[in-house]
Design a protein around this motif. Structure first.
Motif, PDB file in Angstrom:
ATOM      1  N   TYR A 165     -11.359   6.630   3.194  1.00  0.00           N
ATOM      2  CA  TYR A 165     -11.499   5.927   2.069  1.00  0.00           C
ATOM      3  C   TYR A 165      -9.981   5.711   1.539  1.00  0.00           C
ATOM      4  CZ  TYR A 165     -16.268   8.037   2.013  1.00  0.00           C
ATOM      5  OH  TYR A 165     -17.544   8.232   2.487  1.00  0.00           O
ATOM      6  N   CYS A 166     -10.344   4.501   0.882  1.00  0.00           N
ATOM      7  CA  CYS A 166      -9.178   4.233   0.162  1.00  0.00           C
ATOM      8  C   CYS A 166      -9.309   4.054  -1.309  1.00  0.00           C
ATOM      9  CB  CYS A 166      -8.432   2.803   0.593  1.00  0.00           C
ATOM     10  SG  CYS A 166      -9.199   1.298   0.396  1.00  0.00           S
ATOM     11  N   ALA A 167      -8.351   4.324  -2.387  1.00  0.00           N
ATOM     12  CA  ALA A 167      -8.790   4.508  -3.824  1.00  0.00           C
ATOM     13  C   ALA A 167      -7.610   3.754  -4.542  1.00  0.00           C
ATOM     14  CB  ALA A 167      -9.101   5.786  -4.052  1.00  0.00           C
ATOM     15  N   ALA A 168      -7.753   2.998  -5.565  1.00  0.00           N
ATOM     16  CA  ALA A 168      -6.889   2.510  -6.320  1.00  0.00           C
ATOM     17  C   ALA A 168      -6.678   3.369  -7.652  1.00  0.00           C
ATOM     18  CB  ALA A 168      -7.121   0.943  -6.638  1.00  0.00           C
ATOM     19  N   GLY A 169      -5.532   3.670  -8.087  1.00  0.00           N
ATOM     20  CA  GLY A 169      -5.431   4.144  -9.602  1.00  0.00           C
ATOM     21  C   GLY A 169      -4.420   3.390 -10.352  1.00  0.00           C
ATOM     22  N   LEU A 170      -4.954   3.010 -11.642  1.00  0.00           N
ATOM     23  CA  LEU A 170      -4.292   2.190 -12.732  1.00  0.00           C
ATOM     24  C   LEU A 170      -3.267   3.162 -13.634  1.00  0.00           C
ATOM     25  CD1 LEU A 170      -6.566  -0.779 -12.984  1.00  0.00           C
ATOM     26  CD2 LEU A 170      -4.659  -0.802 -11.837  1.00  0.00           C
ATOM     27  N   ARG A 171      -3.766   4.260 -13.495  1.00  0.00           N
ATOM     28  CA  ARG A 171      -3.440   5.083 -14.710  1.00  0.00           C
ATOM     29  C   ARG A 171      -2.379   6.505 -14.288  1.00  0.00           C
ATOM     30  NH1 ARG A 171      -8.321   7.817 -16.121  1.00  0.00           N
ATOM     31  NH2 ARG A 171      -8.680   7.128 -13.991  1.00  0.00           N
ATOM     32  N   TYR A 172      -2.307   6.465 -13.181  1.00  0.00           N
ATOM     33  CA  TYR A 172      -1.618   7.521 -12.583  1.00  0.00           C
ATOM     34  C   TYR A 172      -0.654   7.247 -11.495  1.00  0.00           C
ATOM     35  CZ  TYR A 172      -4.610  10.374 -15.441  1.00  0.00           C
ATOM     36  OH  TYR A 172      -5.486  10.837 -16.398  1.00  0.00           O
ATOM     37  N   THR A 173       0.565   7.932 -11.152  1.00  0.00           N
ATOM     38  CA  THR A 173       1.290   7.800 -10.034  1.00  0.00           C
ATOM     39  C   THR A 173       0.892   8.543  -8.861  1.00  0.00           C
ATOM     40  OG1 THR A 173       3.136   9.438 -10.742  1.00  0.00           O
ATOM     41  CG2 THR A 173       3.358   7.377 -11.419  1.00  0.00           C
ATOM     42  N   CYS A 174       1.350   8.824  -7.775  1.00  0.00           N
ATOM     43  CA  CYS A 174       1.044   9.321  -6.607  1.00  0.00           C
ATOM     44  C   CYS A 174       1.187  10.943  -6.500  1.00  0.00           C
ATOM     45  CB  CYS A 174       1.412   8.833  -5.436  1.00  0.00           C
ATOM     46  SG  CYS A 174       0.931   7.081  -4.830  1.00  0.00           S
ATOM     47  N   SER A 175       2.082  11.054  -7.677  1.00  0.00           N
ATOM     48  CA  SER A 175       2.626  12.642  -7.537  1.00  0.00           C
ATOM     49  C   SER A 175       1.344  13.636  -7.487  1.00  0.00           C
ATOM     50  CB  SER A 175       3.326  12.998  -8.839  1.00  0.00           C
ATOM     51  OG  SER A 175       2.502  12.606 -10.215  1.00  0.00           O
ATOM     52  N   THR A 176       0.266  13.268  -8.106  1.00  0.00           N
ATOM     53  CA  THR A 176      -0.938  13.867  -7.964  1.00  0.00           C
ATOM     54  C   THR A 176      -2.045  13.208  -7.111  1.00  0.00           C
ATOM     55  OG1 THR A 176      -1.558  13.150 -10.076  1.00  0.00           O
ATOM     56  CG2 THR A 176      -0.593  15.466 -10.166  1.00  0.00           C
ATOM     57  N   TYR A 177      -1.650  12.908  -6.004  1.00  0.00           N
ATOM     58  CA  TYR A 177      -2.492  12.024  -5.271  1.00  0.00           C
ATOM     59  C   TYR A 177      -3.844  12.291  -5.071  1.00  0.00           C
ATOM     60  CZ  TYR A 177      -0.862  14.371  -1.043  1.00  0.00           C
ATOM     61  OH  TYR A 177      -0.729  15.176  -0.146  1.00  0.00           O
ATOM     62  N   TYR A 178      -3.776  13.811  -4.651  1.00  0.00           N
ATOM     63  CA  TYR A 178      -4.940  14.457  -3.990  1.00  0.00           C
ATOM     64  C   TYR A 178      -6.103  14.700  -5.128  1.00  0.00           C
ATOM     65  CZ  TYR A 178      -1.699  17.807  -6.561  1.00  0.00           C
ATOM     66  OH  TYR A 178      -0.939  18.386  -7.228  1.00  0.00           O
ATOM     67  N   ILE A 179      -5.909  14.306  -6.422  1.00  0.00           N
ATOM     68  CA  ILE A 179      -6.946  14.605  -7.559  1.00  0.00           C
ATOM     69  C   ILE A 179      -7.690  13.302  -7.712  1.00  0.00           C
ATOM     70  CG2 ILE A 179      -7.281  14.827 -10.160  1.00  0.00           C
ATOM     71  CD1 ILE A 179      -4.469  16.014 -10.300  1.00  0.00           C
ATOM     72  N   THR A 180      -9.026  13.258  -7.006  1.00  0.00           N
ATOM     73  CA  THR A 180      -9.889  12.179  -7.169  1.00  0.00           C
ATOM     74  C   THR A 180     -10.191  11.474  -8.396  1.00  0.00           C
ATOM     75  OG1 THR A 180     -11.956  13.571  -7.140  1.00  0.00           O
ATOM     76  CG2 THR A 180     -10.912  13.074  -5.035  1.00  0.00           C
ATOM     77  N   ASP A 181     -10.169  12.089  -9.515  1.00  0.00           N
ATOM     78  CA  ASP A 181     -10.501  11.707 -10.956  1.00  0.00           C
ATOM     79  C   ASP A 181      -9.558  10.701 -11.394  1.00  0.00           C
ATOM     80  OD1 ASP A 181     -11.967  14.613 -12.117  1.00  0.00           O
ATOM     81  OD2 ASP A 181     -12.912  13.292 -10.788  1.00  0.00           O
ATOM     82  N   GLN A 182      -8.279  10.846 -10.754  1.00  0.00           N
ATOM     83  CA  GLN A 182      -7.364   9.727 -11.256  1.00  0.00           C
ATOM     84  C   GLN A 182      -7.404   8.473 -10.680  1.00  0.00           C
ATOM     85  OE1 GLN A 182      -3.550  11.871  -9.856  1.00  0.00           O
ATOM     86  NE2 GLN A 182      -3.103   9.874  -8.717  1.00  0.00           N
ATOM     87  N   TYR A 183      -8.236   8.190  -9.916  1.00  0.00           N
ATOM     88  CA  TYR A 183      -8.539   7.032  -8.991  1.00  0.00           C
ATOM     89  C   TYR A 183      -9.620   5.952  -9.934  1.00  0.00           C
ATOM     90  CZ  TYR A 183      -5.419   8.565  -5.588  1.00  0.00           C
ATOM     91  OH  TYR A 183      -4.330   9.023  -4.974  1.00  0.00           O
ATOM     92  N   ASP A 184      -9.354   4.974 -10.206  1.00  0.00           N
ATOM     93  CA  ASP A 184     -10.330   3.829 -10.879  1.00  0.00           C
ATOM     94  C   ASP A 184     -11.272   3.299  -9.859  1.00  0.00           C
ATOM     95  OD1 ASP A 184      -7.420   3.620 -12.336  1.00  0.00           O
ATOM     96  OD2 ASP A 184      -9.230   4.032 -13.641  1.00  0.00           O
ATOM     97  N   TYR A 185     -10.881   2.800  -8.767  1.00  0.00           N
ATOM     98  CA  TYR A 185     -11.732   2.095  -7.852  1.00  0.00           C
ATOM     99  C   TYR A 185     -11.812   2.891  -6.442  1.00  0.00           C
ATOM    100  CZ  TYR A 185     -10.911  -1.307 -11.525  1.00  0.00           C
ATOM    101  OH  TYR A 185     -10.716  -1.729 -12.645  1.00  0.00           O
TER     102      TYR A 185
END
Length: 126
Positions: free
Chosen positions: A95-115
């Motif tokens: 799966y790919c996911a897009a996050g508008l609010r965070y950087t990749c430094s915590t990329y493994y946290i699913t909640d930080q992705y919006d789509y």
């Protein structure tokens, strides 16, 4: 309409390669960190890679480091995951996911992705 569409999955033999694509539309792709996750049967979902929008910096999980690379094409609103030296343990839905609010430094946290995309199956035979 927001869309993340993964493609490029399939069935390959161990040692071979695949390139996954994540095509984005309907949101500010240029302002988004894009991550890749995978989910294998009986296992927890695993964050495996991410690419920042600000500086293009990339992150790779230890399980794929040295074999996978991530890149993005701003002109095509697409992120790629090049997967080399595939092994049976790489079998999963990706799966790919897009996050508008965070950087990749915590990329493994699913909640930080919006789509999220719908996923693409990768099967590696031995």
């Amino acid at each position: 309409e927001v869309q993340l569409v993964e493609s490029g999955g399939g069935l390959v033999q161990a040692g071979n390669s695949l390139r996954l694509s994540c095509a984005a539309s309907g949101f500010a792709f240029d302002n988004s960190a894009i991550g890749w996750f995978r989910h294998a049967p009986g296992k927890e979902q695993e964050g495996i890679s991410c690419i920042n929008n600000s500086d293009g910096s990339t992150y790779l999980a230890n399980s794929v480091k040295g074999r996978f690379t991530i890149s993005r094409d701003y002109a095509k609103n697409t992120v790629y995951l090049q997967m080399n030296s595939l092994q049976p343990e790489d079998t999963a839905v990706y799966y790919c996911a897009a996050g508008l609010r965070y950087t990749c430094s915590t990329y493994y946290i699913t909640d930080q992705y919006d789509y999220w995309g719908q996923g693409t199956q990768v099967t590696v035979s031995s």
